[in-house]
Design an enzyme around this catalytic site. Structure first.
Site, PDB file in Angstrom:
ATOM      1  N   ALA A  65       0.852  -1.188   0.000  1.00  0.00           N
ATOM      2  CA  ALA A  65       0.000   0.000   0.000  1.00  0.00           C
ATOM      3  C   ALA A  65       0.885   1.234   0.000  1.00  0.00           C
ATOM      4  CB  ALA A  65      -0.890  -0.019   1.228  1.00  0.00           C
ATOM      5  N   GLY A 109       0.919  -5.301   0.663  1.00  0.00           N
ATOM      6  CA  GLY A 109      -0.001  -5.433  -0.465  1.00  0.00           C
ATOM      7  C   GLY A 109       0.687  -5.982  -1.715  1.00  0.00           C
ATOM      8  N   GLU A 112       0.616  -9.598  -1.252  1.00  0.00           N
ATOM      9  CA  GLU A 112      -0.791  -9.989  -1.441  1.00  0.00           C
ATOM     10  C   GLU A 112      -1.172  -9.969  -2.919  1.00  0.00           C
ATOM     11  OE1 GLU A 112      -2.047  -7.013   1.406  1.00  0.00           O
ATOM     12  OE2 GLU A 112      -2.859  -8.581   2.697  1.00  0.00           O
ATOM     13  N   GLU A 132       3.354  -5.368   7.683  1.00  0.00           N
ATOM     14  CA  GLU A 132       2.357  -4.428   8.201  1.00  0.00           C
ATOM     15  C   GLU A 132       2.456  -4.228   9.703  1.00  0.00           C
ATOM     16  OE1 GLU A 132       1.728  -6.776   5.915  1.00  0.00           O
ATOM     17  OE2 GLU A 132       0.376  -5.995   4.391  1.00  0.00           O
TER      18      GLU A 132
END
Ligand code: HXC
Length: 258
Positions: A65, A109, A112, A132
């Site tokens: 992110a 992310g 992911e 994270e």
């Protein structure tokens, strides 16, 4: 609609989407996500395309992110924007196979995003992680759910709670990655695999992808039932007649993709 954060190209029947925000290590800004999803949807509809590759550059596949962009969000803004749901749902809805080609960092992310791909190829220097926890948050786009399915609870929990990264070799051993190759060989190898896939019957490839993905959702009995139904459904395709016929006639099949 000019693309500012990604590059797209086609090589034969393979579409390649390259994340292209190198200064931010391809962090997932809202703009990048919108461009990525738009490109994936367009290639999914494009009859010339049989498989899609998502990649980054040598330094980073994607660092997750966009931390600067996310910092400013309140709970309500994060909830309402819901770009996580957007990316997860949209990528799940793509029928064509997606190969993730990971060099460098695939963090948060980015890890992911790699796990949302159907197949992952990694360069030897790739690094996977869910850091994270170090930022005071948790994975939000499948990390806690997909990682455990890919590499098991022991390793997933360890990665998510410690924030420690995993090398490409470890990731391959653990089952996160299909192949590890030297950095300059990984994209060509992925294009080759994608070209092979794109050379098969499109509906059959899509059905195979759907069946495998359902294994994540269904228990064994229901999964086997679903598989059998799909298997039988392929008998209705003219490509099925063609494939079986071509084998018996000792010739190459000519797929019509119907
Ligand atoms: C915004 C980022 C970024 C990110 C790096 N940059 N990662 N910007 N969001 N996620 C920027 C840096 O600020 C810096 O900008 C430039 O990219 C280069 O990064 P450096 O840190 O200088 O490089 P390096 O020292 O080589 O370290 C690389 C790194 C580190 C280890 C990958 O950048 C890092 O830890 N990044 C954050 C990774 C992370 O925590 N990801 C999870 C995010 S949360 P300047 O302008 O200074 O040059 C998340 C939640 C999941 O993903 C949500 C699902 C979508």
């Amino acid at each position: 609609t000019g693309q500012q954060n990604i590059l797209t190209e086609k090589q034969g029947n393979v579409a390649i989407v390259t994340l292209n925000r190198p200064k931010a290590l391809n962090a997932l800004s809202g703009a990048l996500i919108q461009e990525l999803l738009q490109a994936l949807k367009a290639f999914d509809k494009d009859d010339d395309v049989g498989a899609i590759i998502i990649t980054g550059n040598e330094r980073a596949f994607c660092a997750g992110a966009d931390i600067a962009e996310q910092k400013a969000l309140s709970f309500t803004q994060a909830y309402n924007t819901d770009y996580l749901r957007d990316i997860v749902d949209s990528i799940l809805a793509i029928h064509k196979p997606i190969i993730g080609v990971v060099n460098g960092y695939a963090l948060g992310g980015g890890c992911e995003l790699a796990m949302m791909c159907d197949i992952v190829y990694a360069g030897e220097k790739a690094v996977f992680g869910q850091p994270e926890i170090k930022l005071g948050t948790i994975p939000g786009a499948g990390g806690t759910q997909r990682l455990i399915r890919a590499i098991g609870k022991a390793k997933a929990m360890h990665m998510i709670l410690t924030g420690e990264n995993m090398s490409a070799t470890e990731a391959e051993k653990a089952g996160l990655v299909a192949k590890v190759l030297p950095v300059n060989e990984v994209l060509p190898a992925a294009i080759k695999a994608a070209t092979t896939i794109a050379g098969y019957s499109r509906p059959v490839v899509a059905i195979a992808k759907e069946a495998v993905n359902e294994a994540e959702e269904l228990g064994l009995r229901n999964g086997l039932h679903f598989e059998r139904r799909l298997y039988h459904s392929t008998f209705a395709l003219s490509d099925h007649q063609e494939g079986f016929g071509a084998f018996l006639e000792k010739r190459q099949p000519q797929w019509k993709h119907v």
